[in-house]
Design a protein around this motif. Structure first.
Motif, PDB file in Angstrom:
ATOM      1  N   ASN A 248      -2.709   2.463 -16.467  1.00  0.00           N
ATOM      2  CA  ASN A 248      -3.512   2.033 -15.126  1.00  0.00           C
ATOM      3  C   ASN A 248      -3.191   0.952 -14.641  1.00  0.00           C
ATOM      4  O   ASN A 248      -3.391   0.865 -13.517  1.00  0.00           O
ATOM      5  CB  ASN A 248      -5.109   2.377 -15.430  1.00  0.00           C
ATOM      6  CG  ASN A 248      -5.550   3.724 -16.085  1.00  0.00           C
ATOM      7  OD1 ASN A 248      -5.762   3.765 -17.616  1.00  0.00           O
ATOM      8  ND2 ASN A 248      -5.224   4.838 -15.521  1.00  0.00           N
ATOM      9  N   GLU A 249      -3.066   0.102 -15.596  1.00  0.00           N
ATOM     10  CA  GLU A 249      -2.896  -1.323 -14.999  1.00  0.00           C
ATOM     11  C   GLU A 249      -1.536  -1.949 -15.434  1.00  0.00           C
ATOM     12  O   GLU A 249      -1.333  -2.071 -17.053  1.00  0.00           O
ATOM     13  CB  GLU A 249      -4.091  -2.337 -15.167  1.00  0.00           C
ATOM     14  CG  GLU A 249      -5.306  -2.029 -14.635  1.00  0.00           C
ATOM     15  CD  GLU A 249      -6.448  -2.842 -14.878  1.00  0.00           C
ATOM     16  OE1 GLU A 249      -6.354  -3.946 -15.724  1.00  0.00           O
ATOM     17  OE2 GLU A 249      -7.527  -2.744 -14.202  1.00  0.00           O
TER      18      GLU A 249
ATOM     19  N   LEU B 104      -0.460   2.298  -7.248  1.00  0.00           N
ATOM     20  CA  LEU B 104      -1.453   2.639  -6.171  1.00  0.00           C
ATOM     21  C   LEU B 104      -1.703   4.153  -5.829  1.00  0.00           C
ATOM     22  O   LEU B 104      -2.716   4.506  -5.382  1.00  0.00           O
ATOM     23  CB  LEU B 104      -0.828   1.758  -4.910  1.00  0.00           C
ATOM     24  CG  LEU B 104      -1.148   0.333  -4.969  1.00  0.00           C
ATOM     25  CD1 LEU B 104      -0.545  -0.283  -3.669  1.00  0.00           C
ATOM     26  CD2 LEU B 104      -2.268  -0.429  -5.186  1.00  0.00           C
ATOM     27  N   GLU B 105      -0.602   4.631  -5.753  1.00  0.00           N
ATOM     28  CA  GLU B 105      -0.684   6.053  -5.551  1.00  0.00           C
ATOM     29  C   GLU B 105      -1.524   6.759  -6.515  1.00  0.00           C
ATOM     30  O   GLU B 105      -2.072   7.791  -6.109  1.00  0.00           O
ATOM     31  CB  GLU B 105       0.769   7.049  -5.582  1.00  0.00           C
ATOM     32  CG  GLU B 105       0.860   8.154  -4.912  1.00  0.00           C
ATOM     33  CD  GLU B 105       0.763   8.368  -3.383  1.00  0.00           C
ATOM     34  OE1 GLU B 105       1.082   9.213  -2.716  1.00  0.00           O
ATOM     35  OE2 GLU B 105       0.749   7.203  -2.991  1.00  0.00           O
ATOM     36  N   THR B 106      -1.511   6.444  -7.728  1.00  0.00           N
ATOM     37  CA  THR B 106      -2.450   7.015  -8.961  1.00  0.00           C
ATOM     38  C   THR B 106      -3.664   6.385  -9.238  1.00  0.00           C
ATOM     39  O   THR B 106      -4.161   6.710 -10.198  1.00  0.00           O
ATOM     40  CB  THR B 106      -1.231   7.084 -10.138  1.00  0.00           C
ATOM     41  OG1 THR B 106      -1.020   5.920 -10.584  1.00  0.00           O
ATOM     42  CG2 THR B 106      -0.283   8.198  -9.723  1.00  0.00           C
ATOM     43  N   GLY B 107      -3.912   5.355  -8.398  1.00  0.00           N
ATOM     44  CA  GLY B 107      -5.243   4.628  -8.560  1.00  0.00           C
ATOM     45  C   GLY B 107      -5.135   3.400  -9.534  1.00  0.00           C
ATOM     46  O   GLY B 107      -6.045   3.185 -10.062  1.00  0.00           O
ATOM     47  N   GLY B 108      -4.022   3.031  -9.802  1.00  0.00           N
ATOM     48  CA  GLY B 108      -3.735   1.914 -10.807  1.00  0.00           C
ATOM     49  C   GLY B 108      -3.729   0.625 -10.019  1.00  0.00           C
ATOM     50  O   GLY B 108      -3.871   0.676  -8.873  1.00  0.00           O
ATOM     51  N   ARG B 109      -3.164  -0.285 -10.773  1.00  0.00           N
ATOM     52  CA  ARG B 109      -3.001  -1.602 -10.095  1.00  0.00           C
ATOM     53  C   ARG B 109      -1.608  -2.334 -11.063  1.00  0.00           C
ATOM     54  O   ARG B 109      -1.316  -1.867 -11.973  1.00  0.00           O
ATOM     55  CB  ARG B 109      -4.088  -2.675 -10.508  1.00  0.00           C
ATOM     56  CG  ARG B 109      -5.338  -2.193 -10.181  1.00  0.00           C
ATOM     57  CD  ARG B 109      -6.281  -3.293 -10.174  1.00  0.00           C
ATOM     58  NE  ARG B 109      -7.692  -2.562  -9.886  1.00  0.00           N
ATOM     59  CZ  ARG B 109      -8.715  -2.597 -10.867  1.00  0.00           C
ATOM     60  NH1 ARG B 109      -8.524  -2.158 -12.069  1.00  0.00           N
ATOM     61  NH2 ARG B 109      -9.909  -1.837 -10.362  1.00  0.00           N
TER      62      ARG B 109
ATOM     63  N   ASP C 209      -2.390  -8.321  -7.125  1.00  0.00           N
ATOM     64  CA  ASP C 209      -3.878  -7.403  -7.135  1.00  0.00           C
ATOM     65  C   ASP C 209      -4.934  -8.521  -7.750  1.00  0.00           C
ATOM     66  O   ASP C 209      -5.003  -8.748  -8.916  1.00  0.00           O
ATOM     67  CB  ASP C 209      -3.889  -5.965  -7.495  1.00  0.00           C
ATOM     68  CG  ASP C 209      -5.156  -5.529  -7.261  1.00  0.00           C
ATOM     69  OD1 ASP C 209      -6.019  -5.872  -7.194  1.00  0.00           O
ATOM     70  OD2 ASP C 209      -4.913  -4.056  -6.875  1.00  0.00           O
TER      71      ASP C 209
ATOM     72  N   GLN D 272      -4.805  -5.257   1.903  1.00  0.00           N
ATOM     73  CA  GLN D 272      -5.353  -4.066   2.735  1.00  0.00           C
ATOM     74  C   GLN D 272      -5.308  -4.237   4.131  1.00  0.00           C
ATOM     75  O   GLN D 272      -5.291  -3.224   4.699  1.00  0.00           O
ATOM     76  CB  GLN D 272      -6.998  -3.995   2.129  1.00  0.00           C
ATOM     77  CG  GLN D 272      -7.010  -3.704   0.810  1.00  0.00           C
ATOM     78  CD  GLN D 272      -6.338  -2.183   0.497  1.00  0.00           C
ATOM     79  OE1 GLN D 272      -6.558  -1.192   0.877  1.00  0.00           O
ATOM     80  NE2 GLN D 272      -5.602  -2.347  -0.474  1.00  0.00           N
TER      81      GLN D 272
END
Length: 268
Positions: free
Chosen positions: A57-58, A89-94, A104, A138
């Motif tokens: 995820n990260e 970012l596409e998969t909700g990670g960082r 980030d 952002q």
């Protein structure tokens, strides 16, 4: 030796060590970090291709000292790493960088832990590409180095300032790039340029989007001087980004100088 048990991270962590002169040392540190945090899911990789297949995820990116200082190496590395940033970012990670800088701010806990436990003054990370800053913002935009662009060298004006193109003749693409991977969403391209008097009534063609789907904008000029063109395009899914600048029609005479290129998410 008994490793001190550390609290588990809330997310699955990936550590990407880029190839370089001291990558073996970094890998040793990364594996030691994984062993110290055995209660957490920590993956270690040296390849973006492999990293994209791992369930993390990260991602923490460690830039080894590059074996080459050429501009081409830096460009290729930025494009390669953009695939991991985009995928995260596409998969909700960082994604973040080891050391004092992070792509980030939400990665700060993992970055600080890794930095505190692993990074030593004698083992300095490489310089991270400024273009990757755009993934952590952002709003606003990030300047893209001209090294990331391809230029039509046959149209460059000898002895003129950098990136001054002769527009005379049939329409031809003058500059294009940067071929970084961007995730889905609204992305903005900003191009600053200067037109001389002889080209002040021409129509410029800007193309902006992914390699598979892009939008074409023909913009009529009405004066000589400085311009700043802003184009927004929606990304349906992550893809390689490209912009292209050319004359829309044959040009009798005139020059254009590219001054800046920036990419960023729209504020909306």
């Amino acid at each position: 030796m008994t490793l001190e048990k550390q609290p588990a991270f809330q997310a699955s962590i990936g550590i990407l060590v880029t190839p370089g002169e001291n990558s073996d040392q970094w890998l040793e540190k990364a594996h030691a970090f994984r062993a110290r945090h055995a209660e957490s899911a920590v993956h270690v990789s040296m390849s973006v291709d492999e990293a994209l297949t791992l369930q993390a995820n990260e991602w923490l990116i460690v830039l080894s000292t590059p074996s080459s200082l050429s501009a081409e190496f830096s460009v290729n590395q930025a494009r390669d790493l953009s695939r991991l940033f985009s995928h995260a970012l596409e998969t909700g990670g960082r994604c973040g960088f080891a050391g004092s800088c992070s792509g980030d701010e939400a990665m700060s806990a993992v970055v600080e832990t890794f930095t505190r436990e692993v990074v030593e003054p004698a083992l300095v990370a490489g310089t991270w590409p400024q273009e990757l800053l755009l993934f952590g913002r952002q709003g606003g935009s990030t300047d893209i180095s001209f090294a990331m662009m391809h230029v039509n060298e046959s149209r460059l004006v000898a002895g003129a300032p950098p990136l001054t193109f002769d527009m005379t003749g049939r329409p031809d693409v003058l500059i294009w790039g940067p071929h970084m991977t961007l995730p889905s969403g609204e992305w903005r391209l900003s191009v600053g340029f200067e037109i001389d008097k002889t080209a002040s009534t021409q129509i410029l063609r800007f193309e902006w989007g992914s390699l598979e789907a892009y939008e074409r904008h023909d913009i009529a000029l009405d004066r000589a001087g400085l311009y700043d063109i802003i184009l927004d395009t929606h990304w349906e899914r992550e893809a390689v980004a490209e912009f292209r600048i050319s004359a829309a029609h044959a040009v009798f005479a005139g020059t254009i100088r590219i001054l800046s290129v920036a990419i960023g998410r729209t504020s909306g």
